[in-house]
Write a protein that holds these residues in place. Sequence first.
Motif, PDB file in Angstrom:
ATOM      1  N   UNK A 128      37.785   8.572  20.019  1.00 25.80           N
ATOM      2  CA  UNK A 128      38.330   8.489  21.375  1.00 25.80           C
ATOM      3  C   UNK A 128      39.852   8.406  21.347  1.00 25.80           C
ATOM      4  N   UNK A 129      40.386   7.650  20.405  1.00 26.84           N
ATOM      5  CA  UNK A 129      41.831   7.472  20.306  1.00 26.84           C
ATOM      6  C   UNK A 129      42.519   8.791  19.934  1.00 26.84           C
ATOM      7  N   UNK A 130      41.956   9.502  18.970  1.00 28.28           N
ATOM      8  CA  UNK A 130      42.524  10.788  18.552  1.00 28.28           C
ATOM      9  C   UNK A 130      42.436  11.796  19.687  1.00 28.28           C
ATOM     10  N   UNK A 131      41.311  11.821  20.373  1.00 29.83           N
ATOM     11  CA  UNK A 131      41.159  12.738  21.507  1.00 29.83           C
ATOM     12  C   UNK A 131      42.215  12.461  22.567  1.00 29.83           C
ATOM     13  N   UNK A 132      42.421  11.196  22.864  1.00 36.01           N
ATOM     14  CA  UNK A 132      43.454  10.853  23.840  1.00 36.01           C
ATOM     15  C   UNK A 132      44.824  11.304  23.361  1.00 36.01           C
ATOM     16  N   UNK A 133      45.127  11.078  22.084  1.00 35.52           N
ATOM     17  CA  UNK A 133      46.427  11.468  21.530  1.00 35.52           C
ATOM     18  C   UNK A 133      46.644  12.973  21.616  1.00 35.52           C
ATOM     19  N   UNK A 134      45.587  13.732  21.356  1.00 34.37           N
ATOM     20  CA  UNK A 134      45.698  15.189  21.444  1.00 34.37           C
ATOM     21  C   UNK A 134      45.978  15.634  22.878  1.00 34.37           C
ATOM     22  N   UNK A 135      45.285  15.020  23.823  1.00 32.12           N
ATOM     23  CA  UNK A 135      45.500  15.352  25.237  1.00 32.12           C
ATOM     24  C   UNK A 135      46.910  14.974  25.656  1.00 32.12           C
ATOM     25  N   UNK A 136      47.347  13.777  25.247  1.00 37.43           N
ATOM     26  CA  UNK A 136      48.695  13.310  25.590  1.00 37.43           C
ATOM     27  C   UNK A 136      49.756  14.250  25.015  1.00 37.43           C
ATOM     28  N   UNK A 137      49.585  14.657  23.767  1.00 35.96           N
ATOM     29  CA  UNK A 137      50.553  15.565  23.132  1.00 35.96           C
ATOM     30  C   UNK A 137      50.557  16.928  23.813  1.00 35.96           C
ATOM     31  N   UNK A 138      49.393  17.411  24.198  1.00 33.85           N
ATOM     32  CA  UNK A 138      49.301  18.703  24.877  1.00 33.85           C
ATOM     33  C   UNK A 138      50.022  18.657  26.220  1.00 33.85           C
ATOM     34  N   UNK A 139      49.796  17.585  26.972  1.00 32.73           N
ATOM     35  CA  UNK A 139      50.452  17.437  28.277  1.00 32.73           C
ATOM     36  C   UNK A 139      51.971  17.329  28.106  1.00 32.73           C
ATOM     37  N   UNK A 140      52.409  16.594  27.109  1.00 31.98           N
ATOM     38  CA  UNK A 140      53.836  16.439  26.867  1.00 31.98           C
ATOM     39  C   UNK A 140      54.497  17.758  26.482  1.00 31.98           C
ATOM     40  N   UNK A 141      53.754  18.615  25.771  1.00 33.32           N
ATOM     41  CA  UNK A 141      54.304  19.904  25.313  1.00 33.32           C
ATOM     42  C   UNK A 141      54.351  20.961  26.422  1.00 33.32           C
ATOM     43  N   UNK A 142      53.570  20.748  27.470  1.00 33.69           N
ATOM     44  CA  UNK A 142      53.507  21.774  28.518  1.00 33.69           C
ATOM     45  C   UNK A 142      54.085  21.309  29.821  1.00 33.69           C
TER      46      UNK A 142
END
Length: 142
Positions: A128-142
Amino acid sequence: FEFTFDQAKYHMSHSPVPPVSFVSNYDKNALPDFLKLGLRFTKYLRAMDPNHYFTDSVPADTPNYYNTIKHPICISTIEEKVYEQRYKSLDEFKKDVDLIWSNCVTYNSINDDLSKIALKLKSEFDEAFVLHSMIRDYIAAN
């Protein structure tokens, strides 16, 4: 946190369990976003631990626990640290969560049933933590 006990209500109820109300003095809306997320993660951790193995502190009379484990931690303590804004980052929060699992395995041994539960919960939480981090990084990049 504030606990109240209504003695009159207790005597009228004939219940063996006294009615206690719990009020939090903390305002979760005043927390920085990463701590709001940490608070959501503590709720997730509580839901993952229905038997409360990791929710509360290990009892003081547990043989050699506090001699063996130098940095005891539980979900309730982590939640308290979130509310008190003692974490400077989500990574610090994650280190304390990981400490729950490593303390369990250190004290009980890797083959113990409780350690197996801890490792399963660690795996679920990490996912769950990694999934959240991936989503957060994706949002930050776009």
